[in-house]
Write an enzyme that holds these catalytic residues in place. Structure first.
Site, PDB file in Angstrom:
ATOM      1  N   ARG A  30      48.448  -8.783   9.924  1.00 23.48           N
ATOM      2  CA  ARG A  30      49.327  -9.066   8.871  1.00 23.48           C
ATOM      3  C   ARG A  30      49.048  -9.650   7.751  1.00 23.48           C
ATOM      4  NH1 ARG A  30      52.800 -13.127   9.936  1.00 23.48           N
ATOM      5  NH2 ARG A  30      51.626 -14.295  11.763  1.00 23.48           N
ATOM      6  N   THR A  31      49.612  -9.511   6.697  1.00 23.99           N
ATOM      7  CA  THR A  31      49.081  -9.990   5.230  1.00 23.99           C
ATOM      8  C   THR A  31      49.571 -11.202   5.288  1.00 23.99           C
ATOM      9  OG1 THR A  31      49.518  -7.642   4.269  1.00 23.99           O
ATOM     10  CG2 THR A  31      49.355  -9.605   2.870  1.00 23.99           C
ATOM     11  N   LEU A  32      48.524 -12.161   5.090  1.00 23.41           N
ATOM     12  CA  LEU A  32      48.840 -13.715   4.892  1.00 23.41           C
ATOM     13  C   LEU A  32      48.569 -14.112   3.376  1.00 23.41           C
ATOM     14  CD1 LEU A  32      46.896 -14.804   8.223  1.00 23.41           C
ATOM     15  CD2 LEU A  32      49.450 -14.575   7.977  1.00 23.41           C
ATOM     16  N   ASN A  84      55.157  -9.162   7.639  1.00 20.85           N
ATOM     17  CA  ASN A  84      53.946  -8.332   7.195  1.00 20.85           C
ATOM     18  C   ASN A  84      54.259  -7.855   5.854  1.00 20.85           C
ATOM     19  OD1 ASN A  84      51.444  -7.205   7.046  1.00 20.85           O
ATOM     20  ND2 ASN A  84      51.898  -5.615   8.555  1.00 20.85           N
ATOM     21  N   PRO A  85      54.297  -8.662   4.575  1.00 23.79           N
ATOM     22  CA  PRO A  85      54.852  -8.031   3.394  1.00 23.79           C
ATOM     23  C   PRO A  85      53.887  -7.262   2.808  1.00 23.79           C
ATOM     24  CG  PRO A  85      54.157 -10.510   3.282  1.00 23.79           C
ATOM     25  CD  PRO A  85      54.223  -9.987   4.845  1.00 23.79           C
TER      26      PRO A  85
END
Lengths: 273, 245
Positions: B22-24, B126-127
């Site tokens: 996921r994008t953090l 997970n933007p």
């Protein structure tokens, strides 16, 4: 068409290169009660003949609203028609949700045709037994399409399907050149005339037919019985078209003047028997 | 019943390795995009910087791209996510063209599609770490909208992302009016970009201005703005502001 050894499966070709099951499915369309459609540059009118099984029962629904800008009239196995209408409504609503814009009717028709084609190439399926007259708007204006069980689709200025549709087609062929620029009300009148042709002598009443309209600035809707009866009365009495029918643009009851205008004039097609 | 521990496949979303999917945080980011409606269409401006944290690492990043015949997309935030979005839109426009009928996706449709994508990714935690500006003209209708990384979307006569919201929008609220000429629109955008250049540390002095009208998209060659650093407030920033440094 007679039974033969190549007509059991839809996936069996005949030596002459025909798929008999698909052709039999097209026969089913011809047996259904009539449906007609005609269009101008800005409006499309759909009409159908309502056949009830008996005096006690209601008639089957053959015209379906698919979206504000698309509607469909069916002939043949109405159950298949209902299922396909649900598919069309689903496609329209999904497109609207994603793009906030109406699905162009030309694209919906292709999706429908592709869906029908699948059923002509799977041994465990059968073709849909229903013909659909799809009326809708897209960027380039008003369109009328006919979708067959074979998976083909065609665009028409005017068309009729179902039993005794030939009579309606003959009428439409005579008159179609005037449709492109016709007013919305003239289009409805022509639709009623075409339906009358398929009735072969039976009186045209609003209880035996259903009319629906869609156009630029006018969402798809089925006209109510009272309005339809008024329009029938108006042209049947006089037998011709009258000017001031340009009153209501909406489905709301037009205060149809009983102007027994002896407006002669406008070539009404002699009834075909 | 089987009590032996089952081994999860490597790419599964459960377990300790799932967070790497996921994008953090964003890594290479672009700063503000500013856009406004003018007489013939939309004008959009963005600088060409790609920051790597506090380092101004990349200075030739094009943050505005044409989409199809009718739209222009500008993005701030994670550059790699912007490139991913361009790929999605490429597919979308390709399939739209393949229909080969008289219909085409306009800016409104593209904007709503992007809103759906951004919102759905946000719901999965997970933007796509971007703030997007989508402008275009179709059949004479001008359209200008924005979508954030959490799926907030709206349309307006002028929009901005990031610092632009705080520094440029107030200027636009005061100076924007209907039917700006091209020259006035560009002057107004440059006024906004100059303020951003002075005050946003991630801004660089190399910008492009893009225009979209019924005829199509033009993106200017990169150029720089004239700046003046001798303002007395810059020379003596602590004067009159007690406690500042």
């Amino acid at each position: 068409m007679f039974r033969n050894q190549y007509d059991t499966d839809v996936t069996t070709w005949s030596p002459a290169g025909r798929l008999f099951q698909v052709e039999y499915a097209m026969e089913a369309v011809k047996q259904g009660s009539a449906a007609i459609g005609l269009r101008s540059k800005t409006h499309i009118v759909l009409g159908c003949v309502n056949k009830a099984n008996s005096e006690l029962s209601s008639h089957q629904k053959k015209i379906f609203k698919v979206d504000d800008h698309i509607g469909v009239a069916i002939a043949g196995l109405t159950a298949d028609g209902r299922v396909l209408s649900r598919y069309m409504r689903n496609e329209c609503i999904n497109y609207s949700f994603t793009y906030e814009s109406p699905l162009p009717v030309g694209r919906l028709v292709v999706q429908l045709a592709d869906k029908a084609q699948v059923c002509t190439q799977r041994s465990w399926k059968r073709p849909y037994g229903v013909g659909l007259l799809v009326a809708g708007l897209d960027e380039s204006g008003a369109h009328l399409y006919y979708n067959c069980p074979s998976g083909n689709y065609f665009e028409y200025q005017a068309f009729a399907i179902g039993s005794r549709s030939q009579a309606a087609k003959t009428y439409l062929e005579r008159r179609f050149e005037s449709f492109t620029d016709a007013s919305r009300d003239d289009l409805v009148k022509d639709a009623l005339m075409a339906i009358r042709e398929t009735l072969q002598g039976e009186t045209l009443k609003s209880s035996v037919c259903t009319i629906a309209v869609v156009g630029v600035g006018e969402p798809f809707h089925i006209l109510d019985q009272a309005t339809v009866q008024q329009m029938i009365d108006a042209f049947e009495i006089v037998g011709e078209q009258e000017g001031p029918a340009a009153a209501g643009q909406e489905a709301s009851a037009e205060p149809e003047p009983e102007q027994g205008g002896a407006a002669a004039g406008e070539g009404v097609a002699p009834m075909d028997i | 019943m089987n009590f032996t521990a089952s081994k999860q496949p490597e790419n599964c979303l459960l377990g300790p390795e799932s967070d790497s999917q996921r994008t953090l945080y964003p890594y290479v980011t672009g700063t503000s995009v500013v856009a406004l409606k003018y007489k013939d269409g939309i004008l959009m401006a963005a600088d060409m910087g790609g920051s790597y944290g506090s380092t101004l690492r990349y200075k030739n990043v094009e943050r505005m791209k044409p989409i199809g015949k009718h739209s222009l997309l500008g993005a701030s935030g994670e550059i790699s996510d912007f490139q991913e979005i361009l790929r999605y839109l490429d597919d979308l426009i390709l399939y739209d063209n393949m229909w080969d009928d008289g219909n085409s996706l306009g800016p409104k449709e593209v904007h709503n599609y992007l809103t759906r994508v951004m919102y759905n990714r946000r719901n999965k935690f997970n933007p796509l770490w971007n703030s997007l500006v989508l402008g275009g003209v179709k059949k004479g209708e001008k359209y200008l909208g924005t979508v954030s990384m959490i799926g907030v979307n709206f349309e307006d006569n002028h929009v901005a992302t990031g610092f632009g919201n705080h520094l440029a929008r107030p200027i636009l609220r005061q100076d924007w009016h209907e039917n700006l000429s091209f020259e006035d629109g560009v002057k107004l955008l440059e006024k906004c970009m100059r303020v951003l250049l002075y005050r946003d540390r991630s801004a660089i002095n190399k910008l492009q201005i893009a225009k979209i009208t019924e005829e199509g998209v033009t993106i200017s060659q990169p150029y720089s703005l004239k700046t003046y650093w001798e303002f007395s407030a810059f020379a003596n920033p602590a004067q009159g502001a007690v406690g500042t440094w």
